[in-house]
Design a protein around this motif. Sequence first.
Motif, PDB file in Angstrom:
ATOM      1  N   UNK A  21      14.292  -9.783  -8.000  1.00  0.00           N
ATOM      2  CA  UNK A  21      14.193 -11.095  -7.367  1.00  0.00           C
ATOM      3  C   UNK A  21      14.850 -11.059  -5.981  1.00  0.00           C
ATOM      4  N   UNK A  22      15.964 -10.358  -5.869  1.00  0.00           N
ATOM      5  CA  UNK A  22      16.642 -10.226  -4.576  1.00  0.00           C
ATOM      6  C   UNK A  22      15.723  -9.540  -3.556  1.00  0.00           C
ATOM      7  N   UNK A  23      14.970  -8.538  -4.006  1.00  0.00           N
ATOM      8  CA  UNK A  23      13.999  -7.878  -3.130  1.00  0.00           C
ATOM      9  C   UNK A  23      12.930  -8.842  -2.649  1.00  0.00           C
ATOM     10  N   UNK A  24      12.472  -9.735  -3.557  1.00  0.00           N
ATOM     11  CA  UNK A  24      11.480 -10.748  -3.178  1.00  0.00           C
ATOM     12  C   UNK A  24      12.071 -11.721  -2.155  1.00  0.00           C
ATOM     13  N   UNK A  25      13.325 -12.129  -2.364  1.00  0.00           N
ATOM     14  CA  UNK A  25      13.977 -13.070  -1.451  1.00  0.00           C
ATOM     15  C   UNK A  25      14.176 -12.441  -0.068  1.00  0.00           C
ATOM     16  N   UNK A  26      14.513 -11.160  -0.018  1.00  0.00           N
ATOM     17  CA  UNK A  26      14.688 -10.471   1.277  1.00  0.00           C
ATOM     18  C   UNK A  26      13.416 -10.540   2.111  1.00  0.00           C
ATOM     19  N   UNK A  27      12.259 -10.471   1.453  1.00  0.00           N
ATOM     20  CA  UNK A  27      10.986 -10.557   2.184  1.00  0.00           C
ATOM     21  C   UNK A  27      10.802 -11.933   2.819  1.00  0.00           C
ATOM     22  N   UNK A  28      11.381 -12.967   2.218  1.00  0.00           N
ATOM     23  CA  UNK A  28      11.261 -14.318   2.770  1.00  0.00           C
ATOM     24  C   UNK A  28      12.034 -14.456   4.076  1.00  0.00           C
ATOM     25  N   UNK A  29      13.031 -13.599   4.279  1.00  0.00           N
ATOM     26  CA  UNK A  29      13.907 -13.702   5.452  1.00  0.00           C
ATOM     27  C   UNK A  29      13.433 -12.828   6.612  1.00  0.00           C
ATOM     28  N   UNK A  30      12.280 -12.190   6.473  1.00  0.00           N
ATOM     29  CA  UNK A  30      11.800 -11.276   7.515  1.00  0.00           C
ATOM     30  C   UNK A  30      11.516 -11.966   8.843  1.00  0.00           C
ATOM     31  N   UNK A  93       9.333  -4.675  -6.531  1.00  0.00           N
ATOM     32  CA  UNK A  93      10.144  -5.667  -5.817  1.00  0.00           C
ATOM     33  C   UNK A  93       9.631  -5.872  -4.393  1.00  0.00           C
ATOM     34  N   UNK A  94      10.000  -7.001  -3.844  1.00  0.00           N
ATOM     35  CA  UNK A  94       9.645  -7.288  -2.453  1.00  0.00           C
ATOM     36  C   UNK A  94       8.236  -7.794  -2.250  1.00  0.00           C
ATOM     37  N   UNK A  95       7.603  -8.357  -3.268  1.00  0.00           N
ATOM     38  CA  UNK A  95       6.258  -8.918  -3.112  1.00  0.00           C
ATOM     39  C   UNK A  95       6.348 -10.201  -2.294  1.00  0.00           C
ATOM     40  N   UNK A  96       5.386 -10.416  -1.422  1.00  0.00           N
ATOM     41  CA  UNK A  96       5.328 -11.651  -0.626  1.00  0.00           C
ATOM     42  C   UNK A  96       3.929 -12.227  -0.748  1.00  0.00           C
ATOM     43  N   UNK A  97       3.854 -13.471  -1.222  1.00  0.00           N
ATOM     44  CA  UNK A  97       2.572 -14.171  -1.344  1.00  0.00           C
ATOM     45  C   UNK A  97       2.574 -15.305  -0.334  1.00  0.00           C
ATOM     46  N   UNK A  98       1.647 -15.240   0.614  1.00  0.00           N
ATOM     47  CA  UNK A  98       1.522 -16.276   1.635  1.00  0.00           C
ATOM     48  C   UNK A  98       0.449 -17.269   1.222  1.00  0.00           C
ATOM     49  N   UNK A  99       0.691 -18.518   1.436  1.00  0.00           N
ATOM     50  CA  UNK A  99      -0.287 -19.592   1.314  1.00  0.00           C
ATOM     51  C   UNK A  99      -0.676 -19.916  -0.128  1.00  0.00           C
ATOM     52  N   UNK A 107      -4.047  -8.473 -15.906  1.00  0.00           N
ATOM     53  CA  UNK A 107      -2.833  -8.095 -16.647  1.00  0.00           C
ATOM     54  C   UNK A 107      -2.477  -6.605 -16.569  1.00  0.00           C
ATOM     55  N   UNK A 108      -3.466  -5.732 -16.348  1.00  0.00           N
ATOM     56  CA  UNK A 108      -3.194  -4.295 -16.284  1.00  0.00           C
ATOM     57  C   UNK A 108      -2.970  -3.789 -14.862  1.00  0.00           C
ATOM     58  N   UNK A 109      -2.966  -4.673 -13.886  1.00  0.00           N
ATOM     59  CA  UNK A 109      -2.806  -4.260 -12.493  1.00  0.00           C
ATOM     60  C   UNK A 109      -1.415  -3.700 -12.238  1.00  0.00           C
ATOM     61  N   UNK A 110      -1.347  -2.756 -11.299  1.00  0.00           N
ATOM     62  CA  UNK A 110      -0.086  -2.160 -10.877  1.00  0.00           C
ATOM     63  C   UNK A 110      -0.001  -2.309  -9.360  1.00  0.00           C
ATOM     64  N   UNK A 111       1.079  -2.940  -8.895  1.00  0.00           N
ATOM     65  CA  UNK A 111       1.260  -3.190  -7.465  1.00  0.00           C
ATOM     66  C   UNK A 111       2.634  -2.663  -7.068  1.00  0.00           C
ATOM     67  N   UNK A 112       2.689  -1.924  -5.976  1.00  0.00           N
ATOM     68  CA  UNK A 112       3.938  -1.308  -5.530  1.00  0.00           C
ATOM     69  C   UNK A 112       4.908  -2.281  -4.885  1.00  0.00           C
ATOM     70  N   UNK A 113       5.868  -1.724  -4.179  1.00  0.00           N
ATOM     71  CA  UNK A 113       6.933  -2.508  -3.548  1.00  0.00           C
ATOM     72  C   UNK A 113       6.535  -2.986  -2.158  1.00  0.00           C
ATOM     73  N   UNK A 114       7.117  -4.112  -1.762  1.00  0.00           N
ATOM     74  CA  UNK A 114       6.984  -4.668  -0.411  1.00  0.00           C
ATOM     75  C   UNK A 114       5.541  -4.918   0.004  1.00  0.00           C
ATOM     76  N   UNK A 115       4.716  -5.360  -0.932  1.00  0.00           N
ATOM     77  CA  UNK A 115       3.322  -5.686  -0.631  1.00  0.00           C
ATOM     78  C   UNK A 115       3.210  -7.135  -0.183  1.00  0.00           C
ATOM     79  N   UNK A 116       2.161  -7.426   0.575  1.00  0.00           N
ATOM     80  CA  UNK A 116       1.906  -8.766   1.074  1.00  0.00           C
ATOM     81  C   UNK A 116       0.503  -9.180   0.668  1.00  0.00           C
TER      82      UNK A 116
END
Length: 194
Positions: A21-30, A93-99, A107-116
Amino acid sequence: MAFSHDSDCQKEKALGFWSTVQGDICRLREEDGSLWTLTRGLLSQGFIALFGYRVFRWFFEQGIPTQPFRFVVERLIEITTGISIPAQACIGKGMRIHHFGGIMIHPDAVIGEDCTMYQGVTIGDRWGRGGVPSIGNRVYMGAGAKLIGPIEIGDDCQIGANAVVLASVPPGCVAVGVPAVVKIRKTITQLDAV
């Protein structure tokens, strides 16, 4: 190299709930790091949906049953945010969803770190058959992008708005069009030379 389901989902589990969650929050502060930007980000539909996913993902990893409560909360999140992220999906960690809205993740998807990810993105299988995408780190998915089937999206890729990606994309490339065509991404120095 794409985010591998077995090793990197174990890595995500080892990080723990608050680190993720902290990684996700860090992306909000970019953008600028101000309190207003952080507050706006924490109240955004993207973060709300992602936080709900993180909570139920933690229970899922611990083997703690949450049904039917999880079903109800996930439907409420879908209705209010337009974003569907099942607890079974593996997101670094670090996912960012805009809009707002229109985002569907298998459900079987795999998504890496710091994606937008922007609105209207779908990550799914081919009409109930075959596998689903494995997406690497630092991947940008533009508005309306569709990633379909057992494909791998490499690290540092950009998926253009409204692209329909049906084949794997090597690291550092751009995929645009319907169906998507893969192009080598120009670097800043290549753009300056033009």
